[in-house]
Design an enzyme around this catalytic site. Structure first.
Site, short mmCIF file in Angstrom:
data_model
loop_
_atom_site.label_atom_id
_atom_site.label_comp_id
_atom_site.label_asym_id
_atom_site.label_seq_id
_atom_site.Cartn_x
_atom_site.Cartn_y
_atom_site.Cartn_z
N TYR A 228 0.81 -1.21 0.00
CA TYR A 228 0.00 0.00 0.00
C TYR A 228 0.85 1.27 0.00
O TYR A 228 0.31 2.37 -0.04
CB TYR A 228 -1.10 -0.01 1.06
CG TYR A 228 -0.79 -0.37 2.49
CD1 TYR A 228 0.37 0.04 3.13
CD2 TYR A 228 -1.74 -1.07 3.24
CE1 TYR A 228 0.60 -0.27 4.46
CE2 TYR A 228 -1.52 -1.38 4.56
CZ TYR A 228 -0.34 -0.98 5.18
OH TYR A 228 -0.12 -1.28 6.49
N LYS B 123 4.81 3.69 5.19
CA LYS B 123 5.49 2.72 4.32
C LYS B 123 5.83 3.35 2.97
O LYS B 123 6.82 2.97 2.33
CB LYS B 123 4.63 1.47 4.11
CG LYS B 123 4.48 0.60 5.36
CD LYS B 123 5.79 -0.09 5.75
CE LYS B 123 5.55 -1.17 6.79
NZ LYS B 123 6.79 -1.81 7.26
#
Ligand code: HXC
Length: 294
Positions: free
Chosen positions: A164, A179
């Site tokens: 993601y 992330k």
């Protein structure tokens, strides 16, 4: 349910694509190596001869990491460390160096996560996840690189990411943003530190069910039942498959691979359907009910 075979099962745990002893004489520091996928990654390095340093802020996780590595007959040191704290990170590397010398490989695996509708996240919840996942990864990478730069030694970093980072992650706004930062940092640091002999890559796990999943993560997974037919591979990952990818990326056989983030998920993140399924809000998926009206 489909009867298509999907991707073949991997070789069993204990097998390796790399020559025995590939990591003889090397030390690998893995953050969050006491549980789950961090432990699985550490185990594969240990099988190939590495000494392991397990870094975690949780004493029970440190003990579990130690047990897993000792069970293989490999050398292990454990260090209590909150990766948000730069001084604690430096102390962890001091302890690692004292026992084994400077680790040649760093696996930034520790991360924070729980599912939540974005509008329900408190400022501190957002900050905590970004602080552990993104800032912590930077602080550990920075300390590791500074020591290698000072010593003039070559090294390899593997940052555990999430798909993601590219797609956005409904229900995980905090973790997905963090992330994405980690993936971007892989690309920057690989260029900055390549001239000094430091390789930097990312490694993205798909669905690898394991016994250490938090109740929150397990709860959101349990919203769907049989996992295999939900994956294009028609199966979930087996954790040694992630360990093999990590040991390859940091090995002598991958020295010209840097700045790359490798996704190990049987193509699940590329899934599209011919017809769009109905949209279900994150609140409904998590059973939260309507956001309170004023
Ligand atoms: C809402 C939560 C929460 C939850 C914590 N908070 N858990 N908010 N839902 N389930 C809020 C707290 O209320 C608090 O905000 C703030 O977050 C900080 O909480 P603390 O408990 O003080 O922080 P800390 O102990 O430092 O960290 C808590 C934690 C951490 C972030 C939950 O323990 C953690 O990350 N554990 C999971 C580790 C893990 O499983 N990592 C792998 C993730 S896998 P307030 O406002 O109350 O002060 C992954 C890949 C993607 O990332 C997977 C996709 C499915």
């Amino acid at each position: 349910m489909s009867d298509t075979p999907g991707l073949p099962a991997p070789p069993p745990p204990g097998a390796s694509a790399l020559p025995a002893g590939t990591y003889d004489g090397d030390t690998v520091l893995v953050t969050g190596a006491g549980t789950g996928l961090g432990k699985a990654i550490a185990v594969e390095f240990a099988r190939l001869g590495a000494s392991i340093v397990v870094a975690s802020r949780n004493p029970e996780h440190l003990a579990a990491g130690r047990r897993a590595i000792e069970a293989l007959g490999a050398d292990v040191e454990v260090v209590e460390c909150d990766i948000r704290d730069a001084d604690a990170v430096a102390a962890a590397f001091d302890a690692a160096e004292e026992r084994f010398g400077l680790p040649r490989v760093l696996v930034n695996n520790a991360a924070a996560n729980f599912p939540s509708p974005a509008e329900d996240l408190s400022p501190n919840a957002w900050r905590t996840v970004v602080d552990i996942t993104l800032n912590g990864t930077f602080l550990v990478s920075r300390e590791f690189a500074r020591r290698h730069l000072a010593a003039g030694s070559t090294a390899s970093i593997v940052n555990v990411g999430a798909s993601y980072a590219w797609t956005g992650g409904p229900g995980f706004a905090h973790s997905a943003a963090a992330k994405a930062g980690v993936k971007n940092m892989v690309e920057t640091l690989a260029v900055e530190w390549g001239p000094y002999g430091i390789q930097v890559n990312g490694l993205v796990p798909g669905l690898f069910p394991h016994e250490d999943m938090t109740d929150d993560i397990r709860g959101s997974l349990d919203l769907t039942h049989e996992k295999d037919p939900l994956q294009p591979a028609m199966r979930v990952g087996e954790r040694q498959e992630l360990g093999w990818a990590a040991t390859f990326l940091a090995s002598p056989y991958a020295r010209f691979i840097s700045g790359h983030t490798l996704v190990v998920d049987g193509a699940n993140w590329q899934r599209r359907t011919l017809t769009n399924p109905p949209v279900v809000t994150v609140r409904d998926q998590l059973g939260r009910g309507a956001f309170p009206k004023e």
